[in-house]
Design an enzyme around this catalytic site. Structure first.
Site, PDB file in Angstrom:
ATOM      1  N   TRP A 133       0.874  -1.177   0.000  1.00 37.59           N
ATOM      2  CA  TRP A 133       0.000   0.000   0.000  1.00 37.59           C
ATOM      3  C   TRP A 133       0.909   1.225   0.000  1.00 37.59           C
ATOM      4  O   TRP A 133       1.734   1.391   0.908  1.00 37.59           O
ATOM      5  CB  TRP A 133      -0.892   0.037   1.234  1.00 37.59           C
ATOM      6  CG  TRP A 133      -1.910  -1.061   1.335  1.00 37.59           C
ATOM      7  CD1 TRP A 133      -2.056  -2.138   0.504  1.00 37.59           C
ATOM      8  CD2 TRP A 133      -2.943  -1.177   2.325  1.00 37.59           C
ATOM      9  NE1 TRP A 133      -3.108  -2.921   0.912  1.00 37.59           N
ATOM     10  CE2 TRP A 133      -3.673  -2.361   2.037  1.00 37.59           C
ATOM     11  CE3 TRP A 133      -3.319  -0.422   3.425  1.00 37.59           C
ATOM     12  CZ2 TRP A 133      -4.744  -2.792   2.812  1.00 37.59           C
ATOM     13  CZ3 TRP A 133      -4.380  -0.839   4.200  1.00 37.59           C
ATOM     14  CH2 TRP A 133      -5.101  -2.009   3.894  1.00 37.59           C
ATOM     15  N   GLN A 150      11.302   2.805  -5.454  1.00 36.83           N
ATOM     16  CA  GLN A 150      10.092   2.891  -4.641  1.00 36.83           C
ATOM     17  C   GLN A 150       9.318   1.586  -4.773  1.00 36.83           C
ATOM     18  O   GLN A 150       9.365   0.904  -5.807  1.00 36.83           O
ATOM     19  CB  GLN A 150       9.254   4.080  -5.092  1.00 36.83           C
ATOM     20  CG  GLN A 150       9.906   5.426  -4.801  1.00 36.83           C
ATOM     21  CD  GLN A 150       9.083   6.597  -5.295  1.00 36.83           C
ATOM     22  OE1 GLN A 150       8.078   6.416  -5.978  1.00 36.83           O
ATOM     23  NE2 GLN A 150       9.516   7.803  -4.956  1.00 36.83           N
ATOM     24  N   ALA A 174       0.829   4.394   4.500  1.00 34.72           N
ATOM     25  CA  ALA A 174       1.226   4.267   3.092  1.00 34.72           C
ATOM     26  C   ALA A 174       2.223   5.351   2.703  1.00 34.72           C
ATOM     27  O   ALA A 174       2.984   5.180   1.741  1.00 34.72           O
ATOM     28  CB  ALA A 174      -0.002   4.334   2.195  1.00 34.72           C
ATOM     29  N   ARG A 197       1.606  10.048  -6.822  1.00 35.69           N
ATOM     30  CA  ARG A 197       0.708  10.949  -7.550  1.00 35.69           C
ATOM     31  C   ARG A 197       0.190  10.287  -8.830  1.00 35.69           C
ATOM     32  O   ARG A 197       0.915   9.517  -9.486  1.00 35.69           O
ATOM     33  CB  ARG A 197       1.415  12.255  -7.854  1.00 35.69           C
ATOM     34  CG  ARG A 197       2.478  12.138  -8.934  1.00 35.69           C
ATOM     35  CD  ARG A 197       3.329  13.370  -8.964  1.00 35.69           C
ATOM     36  NE  ARG A 197       4.122  13.448 -10.182  1.00 35.69           N
ATOM     37  CZ  ARG A 197       5.321  14.038 -10.240  1.00 35.69           C
ATOM     38  NH1 ARG A 197       5.846  14.575  -9.147  1.00 35.69           N
ATOM     39  NH2 ARG A 197       5.969  14.113 -11.387  1.00 35.69           N
ATOM     40  N   GLU A 236       6.466  19.918  -6.230  1.00 40.30           N
ATOM     41  CA  GLU A 236       7.136  18.928  -5.396  1.00 40.30           C
ATOM     42  C   GLU A 236       7.320  19.411  -3.960  1.00 40.30           C
ATOM     43  O   GLU A 236       7.154  20.595  -3.645  1.00 40.30           O
ATOM     44  CB  GLU A 236       8.510  18.585  -5.985  1.00 40.30           C
ATOM     45  CG  GLU A 236       8.456  17.964  -7.377  1.00 40.30           C
ATOM     46  CD  GLU A 236       8.177  16.475  -7.336  1.00 40.30           C
ATOM     47  OE1 GLU A 236       7.925  15.943  -6.241  1.00 40.30           O
ATOM     48  OE2 GLU A 236       8.225  15.841  -8.402  1.00 40.30           O
TER      49      GLU A 236
END
Length: 490
Positions: free
Chosen positions: A167, A188, A220, A171, A279
């Site tokens: 989880w 990631q 998450a 974006r 960002e």
């Protein structure tokens, strides 16, 4: 304090705390809701709940700044603390310790419940009915590459062998009613799972979850080790399983209390241009890249669903409050596993996750006999540098005594100004940097490599030049302080 299993109960609790602003006038999903939310961060006002979204056709609402800094000056971390089941007046060190303890706790796996009666199944849309055009999809920043429907939703994916369900938050930009695209970047975790599917040549099943228990996006959004199921961590955090329900069209399970669930598959290739998007460093990005496409095959949602939004940018928003706190917990966990005497770790919100502060007790010399401050700080830096993942993307770390609170900005800046040598007592390593980190040179950003520095701001030992504070707490005897406090309101 009880934990929340539902976004709506959490919103009610914020309202009772005086930390919710209900906006009943018509507000557009095209920049306006995000602009109001962004200003709420910058002036530390209550979290906005938009009940009248101008483009809405189904009764949806929007909720901004779900885990921002609280408007209550006496409870700055209230939204963070309440998200993970702690009292609203919890301090920074207690919050980080809570996350560290849960890392070492036995995971509590989720509990699968029937779809009948599950809140997220109140409306089930399949086939052509499953379209994003039913929703007022928000546009977040003027210079973004499109409307970003996901800024605080959780992407649920599973490795092809089913061994790891991840989880995470990443974006996602709307392309049209049936397609989306978003950042999918190894190392990631979302990128690693997608890569495993892509290597098999198979589209990856996904579910995108908006809303639900506040701990779900919180967890998450923090870095956990590869292979750890966030659902089990949340269960350990709550002390009971998270209720999940099977998706309609893919072999995944999602929180039963979710507000909206979007289901489908992600393409094997990088087939669409994504970005730019503002960002966490606080600057408008100009970067775009080719990313996979999410197809929309089913949507389920509650009646009058609530859609959370996070207009990421200049501190402090959820990327700084949640991800920064999670990174601090990661570093504290690593330092304690290395058996280094450390009080706490904190990433000060105004520094946009570019500064980390490690505080240590004044008894550290007894724990490490024969070790001077330089060697102690070097060991701390080695642990941070070698801990991998997000812990490597921290350009500046300060090591200070725990006579100051690193989450108190006045305390912190006084210590930094008076304890750091202007030139010496620092160590550096080469590590990962990101292209939007403005403190690095253009060449370093392109190469994604640059220096990280650890500063030794430790005071001398007592009796060897260490001075007491010239402050209320240290410049007056206890009986005088007590008398002053007893008569303060006279």
């Amino acid at each position: 304090m009880r934990h929340f299993t539902d976004l709506r109960d959490y919103i009610d609790a914020l309202d009772a705390l005086g930390d919710l602003k209900t906006v009943d006038r018509a507000v557009s999903a095209d920049l306006e809701a995000a602009a109001i939310t962004r200003r709420s961060y910058e002036i530390r006002s209550p979290a906005p709940l938009f009940t009248n979204v101008a483009e809405d056709r189904i009764g949806m609402r929007m909720f901004g700044a779900p885990a921002g800094v609280s408007s209550r000056p006496d409870m700055r971390l209230a939204r963070l603390a309440m998200s993970v089941g702690l009292p609203p007046d919890t301090g920074a060190a207690q919050l980080v310790d809570h996350l560290v303890r849960t890392r070492d706790a036995e995971p509590v796996p989720p509990r699968t419940v029937s779809g009948e009666g599950a809140p997220c199944k109140e409306n089930v849309l399949l086939g052509e009915d499953a379209t994003l055009d039913r929703f007022a999809v928000p546009r977040i920043h003027e210079k973004d590459g499109g409307s970003y429907l996901n800024t605080w939703g959780v992407i649920v994916v599973k490795t092809p062998d089913g061994a790891w369900t991840n989880w995470s938050i990443s974006r996602i930009m709307m392309l049209d009613g049936k397609r989306m695209t978003g950042l999918v970047v190894p190392p990631q975790h979302l990128g690693l799972v997608w890569q495993a599917w892509a290597e098999r040549g198979e589209p990856m099943p996904y579910a995108l979850v908006q809303g639900g228990a506040p701990a779900i996006p919180f967890v998450a959004g923090i870095p956990l080790p590869r292979g750890v199921d966030e659902s089990g961590y949340i269960g350990a955090l709550h002390g009971e399983p998270v209720d999940v329900v099977r998706c309609e069209t893919v072999d995944l399970e999602v929180p039963a209390s979710a507000e909206v669930v979007i289901e489908g598959h992600m393409s094997v290739g990088r087939d669409s241009l994504e970005g730019p998007f503002g960002e966490y460093a606080g600057y408008a990005s100009t970067q775009s890249s080719m990313q996979p496409i999410y197809t929309v095959e089913a949507i389920t949602h509650r009646n009058d669903p609530i859609w959370p939004i996070v207009p990421e940018g200049r501190p402090a928003d959820e990327y700084h409050t949640v991800t920064g706190t999670g990174r601090a917990a990661n570093v504290l966990h690593a330092l304690r596993r290395a058996q280094l005497p450390v009080t706490t770790v904190w990433m000060p919100f105004p520094a946009a996750m570019h500064w980390t502060v490690v505080t240590v007790p004044d008894t550290w010399r007894q724990s490490l006999p024969g070790v001077d401050s330089g060697e102690f700080v070097r060991r701390i830096g080695e642990v941070i540098h070698n801990s991998g993942g997000p812990s490597a993307m921290m350009p500046v770390t300060f090591v200070l005594d725990d006579d100051i609170d690193p989450a108190d900005e006045a305390d912190l800046f006084w210590a930094l100004a008076t304890r750091l040598h202007p030139r010496d007592r620092r160590f550096s390593w080469d590590g990962v940097v990101l292209p939007f980190m403005a403190c690095f040179s253009e060449d370093e950003r392109k190469a994604m490599r640059g220096p990280s520095v650890v500063h030794d701001g430790l005071l001398p030992a007592w009796g060897e030049g260490r001075l007491h504070h010239s402050s209320f707490d240290q410049a007056y005897p206890a009986d005088i302080r007590r008398r002053v406090l007893e008569h303060w309101d006279d």
